[in-house]
Design a protein around this motif. Structure first.
Motif, mmCIF file in Angstrom:
data_model
loop_
_atom_site.group_PDB
_atom_site.id
_atom_site.type_symbol
_atom_site.label_atom_id
_atom_site.label_comp_id
_atom_site.label_asym_id
_atom_site.label_seq_id
_atom_site.Cartn_x
_atom_site.Cartn_y
_atom_site.Cartn_z
ATOM 1 N N TYR A 53 0.840 -1.201 0.000
ATOM 2 C CA TYR A 53 0.000 0.000 0.000
ATOM 3 C C TYR A 53 0.878 1.255 0.000
ATOM 4 O O TYR A 53 0.654 2.180 -0.793
ATOM 5 C CB TYR A 53 -0.906 -0.030 1.228
ATOM 6 C CG TYR A 53 -1.940 1.065 1.285
ATOM 7 C CD1 TYR A 53 -3.088 1.011 0.493
ATOM 8 C CD2 TYR A 53 -1.794 2.141 2.150
ATOM 9 C CE1 TYR A 53 -4.057 2.002 0.556
ATOM 10 C CE2 TYR A 53 -2.750 3.144 2.228
ATOM 11 C CZ TYR A 53 -3.878 3.066 1.426
ATOM 12 O OH TYR A 53 -4.838 4.049 1.493
ATOM 13 N N ALA A 54 1.888 1.272 0.846
ATOM 14 C CA ALA A 54 2.788 2.430 0.928
ATOM 15 C C ALA A 54 3.525 2.658 -0.389
ATOM 16 O O ALA A 54 3.804 3.797 -0.770
ATOM 17 C CB ALA A 54 3.784 2.244 2.071
ATOM 18 N N ALA A 55 3.835 1.576 -1.093
ATOM 19 C CA ALA A 55 4.556 1.676 -2.363
ATOM 20 C C ALA A 55 3.630 1.973 -3.536
ATOM 21 O O ALA A 55 4.105 2.228 -4.651
ATOM 22 C CB ALA A 55 5.317 0.377 -2.628
ATOM 23 N N GLY A 56 2.306 1.915 -3.305
ATOM 24 C CA GLY A 56 1.354 2.144 -4.390
ATOM 25 C C GLY A 56 1.283 1.002 -5.381
ATOM 26 O O GLY A 56 0.863 1.183 -6.522
ATOM 27 N N PHE A 57 1.669 -0.212 -4.942
ATOM 28 C CA PHE A 57 1.625 -1.379 -5.834
ATOM 29 C C PHE A 57 0.164 -1.710 -6.144
ATOM 30 O O PHE A 57 -0.639 -1.906 -5.229
ATOM 31 C CB PHE A 57 2.313 -2.587 -5.176
ATOM 32 C CG PHE A 57 2.312 -3.799 -6.054
ATOM 33 C CD1 PHE A 57 3.313 -3.981 -6.995
ATOM 34 C CD2 PHE A 57 1.292 -4.734 -5.967
ATOM 35 C CE1 PHE A 57 3.299 -5.091 -7.832
ATOM 36 C CE2 PHE A 57 1.275 -5.850 -6.801
ATOM 37 C CZ PHE A 57 2.286 -6.023 -7.733
ATOM 38 N N PRO A 58 -0.215 -1.786 -7.435
ATOM 39 C CA PRO A 58 -1.631 -2.002 -7.764
ATOM 40 C C PRO A 58 -2.090 -3.453 -7.672
ATOM 41 O O PRO A 58 -1.399 -4.369 -8.098
ATOM 42 C CB PRO A 58 -1.717 -1.500 -9.210
ATOM 43 C CG PRO A 58 -0.365 -1.789 -9.779
ATOM 44 C CD PRO A 58 0.604 -1.577 -8.631
ATOM 45 N N ILE A 59 -3.275 -3.615 -7.135
ATOM 46 C CA ILE A 59 -3.927 -4.920 -7.025
ATOM 47 C C ILE A 59 -5.305 -4.784 -7.672
ATOM 48 O O ILE A 59 -6.024 -3.811 -7.432
ATOM 49 C CB ILE A 59 -4.032 -5.353 -5.551
ATOM 50 C CG1 ILE A 59 -2.623 -5.610 -5.005
ATOM 51 C CG2 ILE A 59 -4.926 -6.582 -5.395
ATOM 52 C CD1 ILE A 59 -2.545 -5.910 -3.537
ATOM 53 N N ARG A 60 -5.657 -5.751 -8.510
ATOM 54 C CA ARG A 60 -6.913 -5.673 -9.272
ATOM 55 C C ARG A 60 -8.134 -5.787 -8.363
ATOM 56 O O ARG A 60 -9.040 -4.981 -8.399
ATOM 57 C CB ARG A 60 -6.942 -6.772 -10.325
ATOM 58 C CG ARG A 60 -8.158 -6.739 -11.208
ATOM 59 C CD ARG A 60 -8.102 -5.683 -12.272
ATOM 60 N NE ARG A 60 -6.930 -5.874 -13.117
ATOM 61 C CZ ARG A 60 -6.434 -4.923 -13.900
ATOM 62 N NH1 ARG A 60 -6.988 -3.732 -13.949
ATOM 63 N NH2 ARG A 60 -5.360 -5.155 -14.629
ATOM 64 N N ARG A 61 -8.192 -6.837 -7.575
ATOM 65 C CA ARG A 61 -9.292 -7.033 -6.614
ATOM 66 C C ARG A 61 -8.841 -8.034 -5.567
ATOM 67 O O ARG A 61 -7.874 -8.764 -5.781
ATOM 68 C CB ARG A 61 -10.591 -7.470 -7.293
ATOM 69 C CG ARG A 61 -10.582 -8.825 -7.938
ATOM 70 C CD ARG A 61 -11.876 -9.180 -8.670
ATOM 71 N NE ARG A 61 -12.481 -8.121 -9.438
ATOM 72 C CZ ARG A 61 -12.148 -7.795 -10.697
ATOM 73 N NH1 ARG A 61 -11.217 -8.478 -11.318
ATOM 74 N NH2 ARG A 61 -12.744 -6.803 -11.313
#
Length: 193
Positions: A71-79
């Motif tokens: 979350y802190a790194a802004g790593f994207p997760i689809r769902r």
């Protein structure tokens, strides 16, 4: 990317009824040994979302650390929904590009029949489409074929030395992408299996 709200995580017990077809009598871990972990994640839209994973109660702290770092790194997760949302079907969950954990099922790797690490709640698959499981010419999920070539790094991918792999390594979890014969780029587990 706009400023994100603070990371949030919470842990709650689960009941057999809420696990649906992802659990049945005879599984190696019962509902009492599992927890519903709600965590913040960054979607591909760059916004904060709240997702849920069902994991072993023994790994809730480790998994929280991982998703706080992502979350802190802004790593994207689809769902991020429990596999029960897909009727316990690993294939349906993977096709939806769903990040998930517990599912009482056998391992799909070659060899004698055995429980998957997912059946113990100690494995997590992240962004299945961007990080497919490759077995020869077969790719799971099929939409993951577009990500079979790992040389062009795109958002949501697990790559050696990347933020996703480092986040799991920071708590001692191992990455299935290191398997040479059948790389499972989506797969992270406490046991390495």
């Amino acid at each position: 990317m706009a400023a994100l709200p603070p990371f949030h995580a919470s842990v709650a017990p689960v009941k057999a009824a809420s696990l649906g077809r992802s659990w049945h009598s005879g599984c190696p871990v019962g509902p009492a040994g599992l927890r519903r972990l709600s965590v913040s994640y960054v979607g591909f839209d760059g916004r904060a979302h709240q997702g849920e994973l069902v994991v072993s109660r023994s790994v809730t702290s480790e998994v929280t650390v991982v998703f706080r770092r992502l979350y802190a790194a802004g790593f994207p997760i689809r769902r991020m929904l429990p596999v029960s949302h897909y009727g316990g079907s690993d294939d349906r969950s993977a096709a939806a590009d769903n990040t998930s954990a517990f599912n009482c099922r056998a391992a799909v790797a070659a060899g004698p029949p055995r429980w998957s690490a997912h059946a113990f709640g100690t494995a997590i698959d992240v962004n299945d489409v961007e990080n497919p499981y490759v077995v020869g010419k077969h790719v799971i999920p099929p939409a993951g074929a577009a990500f079979r070539d790992r040389s062009t790094v795109r958002p949501g991918m697990a790559v050696r030395g990347g933020v996703l792999v480092r986040a799991f390594a920071s708590v001692g979890w191992l990455w299935g992408g290191r398997w040479t014969a059948t790389p499972d780029y989506q797969h992270f587990s406490k046991s390495g299996g």
